[in-house]
Scaffold this motif. Structure first.
Motif, short mmCIF file in Angstrom:
data_model
loop_
_atom_site.label_atom_id
_atom_site.label_comp_id
_atom_site.label_asym_id
_atom_site.label_seq_id
_atom_site.Cartn_x
_atom_site.Cartn_y
_atom_site.Cartn_z
N LEU A 93 0.81 -1.10 0.02
CA LEU A 93 0.02 0.13 -0.11
C LEU A 93 0.87 1.24 0.09
N LEU A 94 1.84 1.01 0.54
CA LEU A 94 2.83 2.51 0.82
C LEU A 94 3.62 2.70 -0.42
N ILE A 95 3.91 1.70 -1.12
CA ILE A 95 4.57 1.79 -2.81
C ILE A 95 3.47 2.19 -3.55
N SER A 96 2.28 1.86 -3.54
CA SER A 96 1.25 2.38 -4.42
C SER A 96 0.74 3.86 -4.11
N VAL A 97 0.64 4.24 -2.93
CA VAL A 97 0.24 5.43 -2.64
C VAL A 97 1.48 6.38 -2.78
N ILE A 98 2.49 6.24 -2.59
CA ILE A 98 3.75 7.23 -3.00
C ILE A 98 3.77 7.13 -4.19
N TYR A 99 4.09 6.15 -5.18
CA TYR A 99 4.20 6.18 -6.40
C TYR A 99 3.14 7.23 -7.18
N ALA A 172 -2.92 -8.15 -6.65
CA ALA A 172 -3.75 -7.71 -7.59
C ALA A 172 -4.02 -6.16 -7.69
N GLY A 173 -4.24 -5.82 -6.30
CA GLY A 173 -4.46 -4.30 -6.04
C GLY A 173 -3.30 -3.49 -6.24
N THR A 174 -2.29 -4.04 -5.92
CA THR A 174 -1.24 -3.07 -6.12
C THR A 174 -0.79 -2.88 -7.83
N VAL A 175 -1.06 -4.17 -8.44
CA VAL A 175 -0.84 -3.94 -9.91
C VAL A 175 -1.81 -2.94 -10.54
N ILE A 176 -2.91 -2.97 -10.26
CA ILE A 176 -4.10 -1.70 -10.53
C ILE A 176 -3.86 -0.39 -10.11
N CYS A 177 -3.20 -0.22 -8.97
CA CYS A 177 -2.73 1.12 -8.56
C CYS A 177 -1.52 1.62 -9.19
N ASN A 215 -7.14 10.27 -17.80
CA ASN A 215 -6.30 10.77 -16.38
C ASN A 215 -7.37 10.38 -15.23
N TYR A 216 -8.50 10.78 -15.69
CA TYR A 216 -9.79 10.50 -14.50
C TYR A 216 -10.08 9.00 -14.38
N LEU A 217 -9.82 8.23 -15.48
CA LEU A 217 -10.03 6.84 -15.34
C LEU A 217 -8.92 6.22 -14.30
N GLY A 218 -7.68 6.63 -14.68
CA GLY A 218 -6.73 6.44 -13.84
C GLY A 218 -6.95 6.67 -12.15
N GLU A 219 -7.58 8.06 -12.02
CA GLU A 219 -7.76 8.23 -10.61
C GLU A 219 -8.72 7.44 -10.19
N ILE A 220 -9.57 7.12 -10.75
CA ILE A 220 -10.83 5.97 -10.34
C ILE A 220 -10.30 4.84 -10.06
N LEU A 221 -9.38 4.36 -10.86
CA LEU A 221 -8.85 2.89 -10.51
C LEU A 221 -7.99 3.08 -9.50
N MET A 222 -7.51 3.96 -9.23
CA MET A 222 -6.04 4.07 -8.12
C MET A 222 -6.86 3.57 -6.94
N TRP A 223 -7.84 4.46 -6.58
CA TRP A 223 -8.50 4.12 -5.29
C TRP A 223 -9.36 2.73 -5.23
N TRP A 224 -9.84 2.27 -6.29
CA TRP A 224 -10.52 0.75 -6.48
C TRP A 224 -9.16 -0.14 -5.95
N GLY A 225 -8.09 -0.08 -6.51
CA GLY A 225 -6.88 -0.86 -6.00
C GLY A 225 -6.57 -0.59 -4.65
N ILE A 226 -6.58 0.37 -4.23
CA ILE A 226 -6.42 0.60 -2.82
C ILE A 226 -7.13 -0.35 -1.82
N GLY A 227 -8.62 -0.10 -2.17
CA GLY A 227 -9.75 -0.84 -1.54
C GLY A 227 -9.38 -2.30 -1.92
N ILE A 228 -9.24 -2.87 -3.09
CA ILE A 228 -9.03 -4.14 -3.21
C ILE A 228 -7.96 -4.71 -2.22
#
Length: 284
Positions: A93-99, A172-177, A215-228
């Motif tokens: 999660l830390l890697i995902s959010v920092i990136y 899987a969630g990290t890959v999405i993020c 760009n909005y698609l990326g922002e939406i997918l990012m937080w679904w990845g964190i949730g997953i």
């Protein structure tokens, strides 16, 4: 003051100082509160937002708030990651959010024109709402996004506090993020290149050829990845996906309609919209 506002370097220094003070204030409030960690975090987050709002009013620019969207999650997850036992799930999660956070903050800084420049959406809201703008500024531009992003980062916070290990869902969630943030990286890079060309027409190259808002698609997918990532290791806390859902609803009901309305004035927009998907960058 106008000279300082016109200087990108001085403007960035001022905003950096504001955010350092906001983070310090938020941390102080969090430490002093006696409630549960999630409630303490919410209150501290709101207090920090109010602090940033005050400076946005003083400086006459609501865009002072813009970096909050990408800075807040990084500060929060980093704080919990290093005060709780660092597990494999928290590390992912830390890697995902920092990136994501570094990329988005860098993109904001690259496009930031100084404190005399305000996001067109805020200027439009000010023109449309008139005397109601101070309320819209506080509740809509500052507080509402803070609450949405709080909901988005909350799954990561629960994961860090629970000190659980990663599983296949975490990966899987990290890959999405990572994929989502990289999608934003390419989409924003293509947009910057297009704007540098000086063209005032619609961008119809790269990812933007196939989607009006990649760009909005990326922002939406990012937080679904964190949730997953969070729900996969804590399946009983499925309600933590509420933040990602709220973020998705916000983009569909506010961000995308506003962007589409602005673009609609450009020649060829109706044809472009008819032949181009809103989010998915795949050919029709």
């Amino acid at each position: 003051m106008d000279t300082i506002k016109n200087s990108k370097v001085f403007s960035l220094l001022i905003i950096t100082m504001i955010y350092i003070m906001a983070a310090a204030l938020g941390l102080y409030v969090y430490i002093r509160l006696p409630f549960s960690f999630w409630a303490d975090l919410l209150i501290a987050d709101v207090v920090a937002t109010v602090f940033v709002f005050i400076f946005s009013v003083i400086l006459g620019n609501a865009s002072v708030y813009d970096p909050y969207w990408s800075v807040q999650p990084v500060v929060i997850i980093a704080g919990y990651a290093f005060t709780c036992r660092l597990t494999s799930a928290t590390l992912l999660l830390l890697i995902s959010v920092i990136y994501w956070g570094i990329r988005l903050t860098a993109n904001w800084a690259y496009g930031f024109g100084g404190l005399n420049h305000q996001d067109w959406r805020y200027t439009k809201l000010k023109e449309d709402t008139g005397k109601l703008y101070p309320f819209i500024n506080f509740a809509g531009i500052h507080m509402f996004p803070t609450l949405v992003v709080y909901g988005c980062i909350l799954p990561a916070v629960f994961t860090a506090v629970s000190e659980v290990r990663a599983n296949a869902g975490s990966i899987a969630g990290t890959v999405i993020c990572i994929g989502a943030a990289t999608l934003q990286l390419f989409a924003d890079g293509q947009m910057h290149k297009f704007r540098k060309s000086g063209s005032k027409s619609l961008i119809r190259t790269g990812l933007w050829k196939y989607a009006r808002h990649p760009n909005y698609l990326g922002e939406i997918l990012m937080w679904w990845g964190i949730g997953i990532q969070a729900v996969s290791v804590m399946p009983g806390r499925w309600w933590l996906l509420a933040g990602a859902l709220a973020n998705t609803i916000m983009f569909f009901t506010v961000s995308i309609p506003m962007a589409d309305k602005r673009q609609s004035a450009k020649p060829g927009y109706d044809e472009y919209r008819a032949g181009t998907r809103s989010l998915l960058p795949i050919p029709r």
